[in-house]
Each structure stands twice: as C-alpha cells, then as structure tokens.
Design a protein around this motif. Structure first.
Motif, PDB file in Angstrom:
ATOM      1  N   ASP A  14      -9.151   2.341  10.153  1.00 41.69           N
ATOM      2  CA  ASP A  14      -8.010   1.446  10.047  1.00 41.69           C
ATOM      3  C   ASP A  14      -8.393   0.264   9.154  1.00 41.69           C
ATOM      4  OD1 ASP A  14      -6.782   3.115  11.843  1.00 41.69           O
ATOM      5  OD2 ASP A  14      -6.688   1.657  13.477  1.00 41.69           O
ATOM      6  N   LEU A  17      -7.429  -6.315   8.713  1.00 44.87           N
ATOM      7  CA  LEU A  17      -6.529  -7.354   8.209  1.00 44.87           C
ATOM      8  C   LEU A  17      -7.032  -8.726   8.638  1.00 44.87           C
ATOM      9  CD1 LEU A  17      -3.823  -8.066   6.786  1.00 44.87           C
ATOM     10  CD2 LEU A  17      -2.747  -7.859   9.043  1.00 44.87           C
ATOM     11  N   GLN A  56       1.624  -9.320   1.088  1.00 47.08           N
ATOM     12  CA  GLN A  56       2.527  -8.472   1.874  1.00 47.08           C
ATOM     13  C   GLN A  56       2.070  -7.019   1.889  1.00 47.08           C
ATOM     14  OE1 GLN A  56       5.236  -9.578   3.733  1.00 47.08           O
ATOM     15  NE2 GLN A  56       5.119  -7.507   4.559  1.00 47.08           N
ATOM     16  N   GLU A  59      -0.422  -6.545   4.676  1.00 46.06           N
ATOM     17  CA  GLU A  59       0.203  -6.454   5.995  1.00 46.06           C
ATOM     18  C   GLU A  59       0.897  -5.108   6.181  1.00 46.06           C
ATOM     19  OE1 GLU A  59       2.598 -10.009   5.907  1.00 46.06           O
ATOM     20  OE2 GLU A  59       1.039 -11.153   6.947  1.00 46.06           O
ATOM     21  N   ASN A  60       1.584  -4.625   5.145  1.00 47.03           N
ATOM     22  CA  ASN A  60       2.242  -3.312   5.224  1.00 47.03           C
ATOM     23  C   ASN A  60       1.224  -2.204   5.463  1.00 47.03           C
ATOM     24  OD1 ASN A  60       4.751  -4.450   4.791  1.00 47.03           O
ATOM     25  ND2 ASN A  60       4.761  -4.002   2.599  1.00 47.03           N
ATOM     26  N   ALA A  62      -1.794  -2.416   6.792  1.00 49.32           N
ATOM     27  CA  ALA A  62      -2.382  -2.522   8.131  1.00 49.32           C
ATOM     28  C   ALA A  62      -1.410  -2.040   9.203  1.00 49.32           C
ATOM     29  CB  ALA A  62      -2.812  -3.958   8.410  1.00 49.32           C
ATOM     30  N   ASN A  63      -0.119  -2.252   9.010  1.00 47.92           N
ATOM     31  CA  ASN A  63       0.880  -1.837   9.996  1.00 47.92           C
ATOM     32  C   ASN A  63       1.209  -0.355   9.950  1.00 47.92           C
ATOM     33  OD1 ASN A  63       1.198  -4.393  11.108  1.00 47.92           O
ATOM     34  ND2 ASN A  63       2.754  -4.962   9.621  1.00 47.92           N
ATOM     35  N   TRP A  64       1.148   0.263   8.777  1.00 46.11           N
ATOM     36  CA  TRP A  64       1.675   1.622   8.623  1.00 46.11           C
ATOM     37  C   TRP A  64       0.619   2.691   8.360  1.00 46.11           C
ATOM     38  CZ3 TRP A  64       6.506   2.668   9.975  1.00 46.11           C
ATOM     39  CH2 TRP A  64       7.391   1.599  10.072  1.00 46.11           C
ATOM     40  N   LYS A  66      -3.062   4.288   8.952  1.00 44.66           N
ATOM     41  CA  LYS A  66      -4.181   4.274   9.890  1.00 44.66           C
ATOM     42  C   LYS A  66      -5.282   5.230   9.423  1.00 44.66           C
ATOM     43  CE  LYS A  66      -1.849   1.511  12.495  1.00 44.66           C
ATOM     44  NZ  LYS A  66      -2.117   0.096  12.388  1.00 44.66           N
ATOM     45  N   SER A 131       1.602   5.743  16.075  1.00 39.88           N
ATOM     46  CA  SER A 131       2.522   5.466  14.984  1.00 39.88           C
ATOM     47  C   SER A 131       3.512   4.387  15.366  1.00 39.88           C
ATOM     48  CB  SER A 131       3.276   6.738  14.615  1.00 39.88           C
ATOM     49  OG  SER A 131       4.111   7.113  15.675  1.00 39.88           O
ATOM     50  N   PRO A 132       4.046   3.686  14.375  1.00 38.55           N
ATOM     51  CA  PRO A 132       5.083   2.704  14.627  1.00 38.55           C
ATOM     52  C   PRO A 132       6.345   3.389  15.120  1.00 38.55           C
ATOM     53  CG  PRO A 132       4.115   2.419  12.442  1.00 38.55           C
ATOM     54  CD  PRO A 132       3.593   3.692  13.005  1.00 38.55           C
ATOM     55  N   THR A 136       8.773   5.852   8.423  1.00 37.30           N
ATOM     56  CA  THR A 136       7.860   5.378   7.405  1.00 37.30           C
ATOM     57  C   THR A 136       8.634   4.591   6.362  1.00 37.30           C
ATOM     58  OG1 THR A 136       6.487   7.311   7.748  1.00 37.30           O
ATOM     59  CG2 THR A 136       6.179   6.130   5.683  1.00 37.30           C
TER      60      THR A 136
END
Length: 162
Positions: A14, A17, A56, A59-60, A62-64, A66, A131-132, A136
């Motif tokens: 991962d 961040l 940005q 951040e994207n 790190a969030n999406w 893995k 997953s979020p 996606t």
C-alpha cells in the motif's frame, strides 16, 4: 531535454501517504515491473521501482490503489542526495509521478489470486485488500491521459506477462 517515464506494474505494498509541514500530500510506493525477457532459468524477473506522487493524485492513489493493484504511471526520473545520520552521502533515484491510472477493474482486483513471479511472489498480492464502497473513479479526466479517458481496462490473468 526529455525526461519522461511510463511504467506499468503492480504495487508491492500500500502507498505510504504523508503530509509536508505546508500540508502537501505525498505518497511513496514501490512498483514491480516485469522485464520483457526471461532469465537463464526461464523465469521472468522484475524491477522494483520507487515512485513518489504528490498532492491530490497522492491522496487518490492512497485511497483507491492497494497492494497488488495493476497501475500505469507517467512521470520523470529524479535523482537527489542527502547526508544520513552517520555522515554518509546517500544517493536516491526515483520516479516522480505526474499521473497514474488503475488498469484493472475493481472486481478483477478483488478476485485476483495469481502468483506473481519474478521476485514479486507473494501467494496473493491482494491479500488483505479492502475496497472502497464506491466504484473505481476515473483519474484520467482529460483526453491527453496516457492510459485512456474512461474506466480502467478489464484485463484477465491470461493477458498478463507474469
């Protein structure tokens, strides 16, 4: 002068961040990129490339994205050096990414159980992936995006070189 890098590979972990004192997001990760040839034993080797991405996009990512996610990265090579605590000069070469694109669907990431050879040989590179809750996102917002301008590509395991 030209300093352009385009990489396609899988994240080995991962992204980490962090934020600078001026509140700028920065993420670091390693990308496993398979070589186009096999070694004398018939095995495919991989290069493990350190990547840094800012703001940005960091951040994207790190969030999406893995561990185990197949991504494409565009950016440039940067070299820097610093003096460590022992007084030794340390040289670092890394890719500073401008953009990234997830290159597989969320369903493919979640169901992927392939064995990654060439040094990236964890039994399941997506183990522990959560997953979020949303779909996606489309990170390629303009028509100049190097990896397309719509949804990520759906790539089967048979199409991958590893």
């Amino acid at each position: 002068m030209i300093n352009n890098v385009v990489l396609v590979g899988r994240m080995t972990r991962d992204a980490e961040l962090r934020y600078t004192p001026s509140n700028q997001a920065v993420a670091t990760f390693t990308l496993a990129v398979n070589r186009n040839f096999k070694n004398q034993n018939g095995e495919r080797e991989a290069d493990f490339i350190n990547v840094v991405i800012w703001r940005q996009q960091a951040e994207n990512l790190a969030n999406w994205a893995k561990k185990g996610t197949l991504i494409g990265v565009t950016g440039r090579i940067q070299t820097r050096n610093y003096e460590n605590q022992q007084g030794q000069r340390v040289y670092v070469t890394e890719v500073v990414a401008d953009n990234f694109q997830i290159l597989e669907s969320r369903a493919a990431r979640e169901s992927h159980t392939g064995n990654y050879s060439g040094g990236f040989d964890t039994p399941s590179a997506t183990a522990g992936y959560s997953s979020p809750s949303q779909g996606t996102p489309n990170f390629a917002r303009d028509n100049n995006a190097p990896f397309g301008n719509s949804s990520p590509m759906d790539i089967s395991d048979d199409d991958l070189p590893f």
